[in-house]
Enzyme design. Sequence first.
Site, PDB file in Angstrom:
ATOM      1  N   ASP A   3      -2.538   6.086   2.152  1.00 17.21           N
ATOM      2  CA  ASP A   3      -3.063   5.735   3.468  1.00 17.21           C
ATOM      3  C   ASP A   3      -4.496   6.269   3.554  1.00 17.21           C
ATOM      4  O   ASP A   3      -4.965   6.978   2.665  1.00 17.21           O
ATOM      5  CB  ASP A   3      -2.158   6.292   4.583  1.00 17.21           C
ATOM      6  CG  ASP A   3      -2.383   5.550   5.902  1.00 17.21           C
ATOM      7  OD1 ASP A   3      -3.352   4.771   6.003  1.00 17.21           O
ATOM      8  OD2 ASP A   3      -1.586   5.750   6.838  1.00 17.21           O
TER       9      ASP A   3
HETATM   10  C1  BGC Z   1      -3.075   3.869   9.250  1.00 15.33           C
HETATM   11  C2  BGC Z   1      -2.532   2.715   8.446  1.00 15.33           C
HETATM   12  C3  BGC Z   1      -3.586   1.663   8.260  1.00 15.33           C
HETATM   13  C4  BGC Z   1      -4.808   2.280   7.648  1.00 15.33           C
HETATM   14  C5  BGC Z   1      -5.915   1.289   7.373  1.00 15.33           C
HETATM   15  C6  BGC Z   1      -4.416   4.353   8.761  1.00 15.33           C
HETATM   16  O1  BGC Z   1      -4.981   5.245   9.644  1.00 15.33           O
HETATM   17  O2  BGC Z   1      -2.143   4.922   9.228  1.00 15.33           O
HETATM   18  O3  BGC Z   1      -1.401   2.187   9.076  1.00 15.33           O
HETATM   19  O4  BGC Z   1      -3.088   0.605   7.495  1.00 15.33           O
HETATM   20  O5  BGC Z   1      -5.290   3.278   8.522  1.00 15.33           O
HETATM   21  O6  BGC Z   1      -6.531   0.854   8.514  1.00 15.33           O
END
Ligand code: BGC
Length: 758
Positions: free
Chosen positions: A283
């Site tokens: 993530d």
């Molecule tokens: C979130 C994810 C997301 C990623 C990209 C993160 O902060 O937890 O769910 O896909 O950002 O935007």
Amino acid sequence: MKRFLLLLIVAATLSVQAQTPADAKMNAFVTALMKKMTLSEKLGQLNLPSLGDFVTGQASNSDIANKIRQGQIGGLFNIKSVAKIRDVQQVAVEQGRLKIPLLFGMDVIHGYETIFPIPLALSSSWNMKLIERSARIAAIEASADGINWTFSPMVDVARDPRWGRIAEGSGEDPYLGSQIAMAMVHGYQGDDLSKNNTILSCVKHYALYGASESGRDYNTTDMSRIRMYNEYFPPYKAAIDAGVGSVMASFNEVDGIPATGNKWLMTDVLRNQWKFKGLLVSDYTGISEMVNHGMGDATTVATLAMRAGVDMDMVSEYFIKEMPKVLSRGQITLARIDEACRRILEAKYRLGLFEDPYRYCDVQRAKTDVFSVAHRTEARKMAPETFVLLKNQEGLLPLKKSGTIALVGPLADNKENMSGTWSVAAKLDQAISLMAGMKEVAGSTVRLLHARGSNLDYDSSFEDRAGMFGKSLRRDPRPKEVLIQEALAVAAQSDVIVAALGESSEMTGESSSRTDLSIPQAQRDLLEALVKTGKPVVLVLFTGRPLTLPWEAKNVPSILNVWFAGSEAGYAIADVLFGDQYPSGKLTATFPQHVGQVPIYYAAKRTGRPLNGPWFQKFQSNYLDVSNEPLYPFGYGLGYTTFKYGPMKLSATQLKGNQLLTVSVDVQNTGKSEGKEVVQLYIRDVVGSVTRPVKELKGFKKIQLAPNEIRTVTFRITPEELKFYNSDLKFVWEPGEFEIMVGASSDDVQRVTINWQK
Ligand code: BGC
């Protein structure tokens, strides 16, 4: 030794044989390409930075473009528009040494520009075709605009509504969550990833992210493995079984090690047990955050993630910076880096990007396929299936298209909040407000009066925090008394009051946890004043999570929970308010009476001191101040008609071995209008080698019935439905008694006990 060699040869032949010709072709292609790659270019593939938006034409001069030319980037996310993406892709495939195309990711969570109801709402439809279709349309639109990878579905089981991200998933149940995970993966990826309108799906957040302690986002999780396997893992596994092409690691720790660095989770379970072959991405800064978790310095945490099995580094840029050093020290093998690189190249190959890097850059399609009238019409039609009618005293709803209606509340005349959280690509200012929708649907026969009545909350700083990303409710500076008086003046002229209240869109979603689950005080004061007038009040409830509504449930005649219904929200809500459509959603997450009951979910264990009989009983498992009951249980939701369930019929009550049990029930529409009902099947394993939940959802069917129509709904049960992970983490069923339950919600079932022997 000879025998061992022979075995190896046989195994190798078998694995070659197991490969499809298409896979063999891909492997040959990727192998040939990787032979030409330097270590730095391989590490470049593992690098996934986020690109802040830029103006078309800037791409080739940007710093990112230089990195792309040098083969330092494998993919990008957060760029919107086909023209910009085309520009960037051109840099990669015309100026990069090896001409390797880029992945373009985005959080296409519940629609692209045409926004569908938030995922928690979609799950409340219990309609898998509808959910799959919403993902299909999202993929059609995103792929037309240059995107080839979506960070969806989010399948984290969530039983704590304080956690704002409950809005992004499918609620509390692993079985329903698994069905939805499969539907979404199929919707995005279709049956051929290389088509220009299918995109790579990414199941997230692996794993257990929904179990953050105290509902605070990014917080610690801790649970037994038996609970992981039985209650939290199934939806991730279902997505993998459905062929999802990528997995995203979660931010939280699992068993004391952050998921991103957890080898047991990422390799033993995901790769070895579940046979996941696709790409595993961290993530956002998930790798560098392990430093804050206290796992060591940059080098250490990058090594941890790489060893655990993470292939792609979202934003941290730790792989690209640290791996040369780690490799030279012999702390990681080149084979592991190759493996990671291969998985990313394979994803690109499957998407057809090597064949045509501009496959998702058809400027013509972007003009016709995005935010089209056809897609918006579908979004409008889907939304009523996600609305949950919580209360409807004396059939107040649907409203007549006549007389005078007072529409009040801070969410009555707002477009930007209709789409809900994670609507990155949405045209917020083109969403349909409730006021616009009601005007259009009611037409000139209704006199529609409007007053704001209150702000979102008395605390303006809270309102700022809850109105980010262009989703402000534009605070009215006038004193609260003036706002309420204005609303009461409008109410006095009306036959019925529609109060559009609840949460703003950004009160749920990432980093939007709450400790208080009620409607903010300013709006509750307004609602009380409206109810006091004695006029009929319909509460149109906007929310991204289960709320605590004990006062409202008692005192407001009708409550229609509309969540955040997407770009066509205003039309869809008006369609339902005026009876052109009917609501048919049922809750997929329990609504508590009080925040102190959280976590509260239907599939609970009995405990050694269950409360059998009325609350309160000393020395039984209950509270002094609030009963154990939820306010609205899992599976609950009313409609504009009523249904009657006939007695359950079972093909047998004594079963043996792999026999098939059929359970059927006649359901009749006993009201005056057409309606849809979600018929639910639950099973309880009465005695087990480990404690088992009081009931578990094992099937459901959504049916549509005309007035008086009767339908026989049949469920087929085999020992497969009786299986669970035992304390050795073996997936088994144990003979004995089972309660089979069928009904309209988790707390409204008939039950028959059966005996099933091996
Ligand atoms: C979130 C994810 C997301 C990623 C990209 C993160 O902060 O937890 O769910 O896909 O950002 O935007």
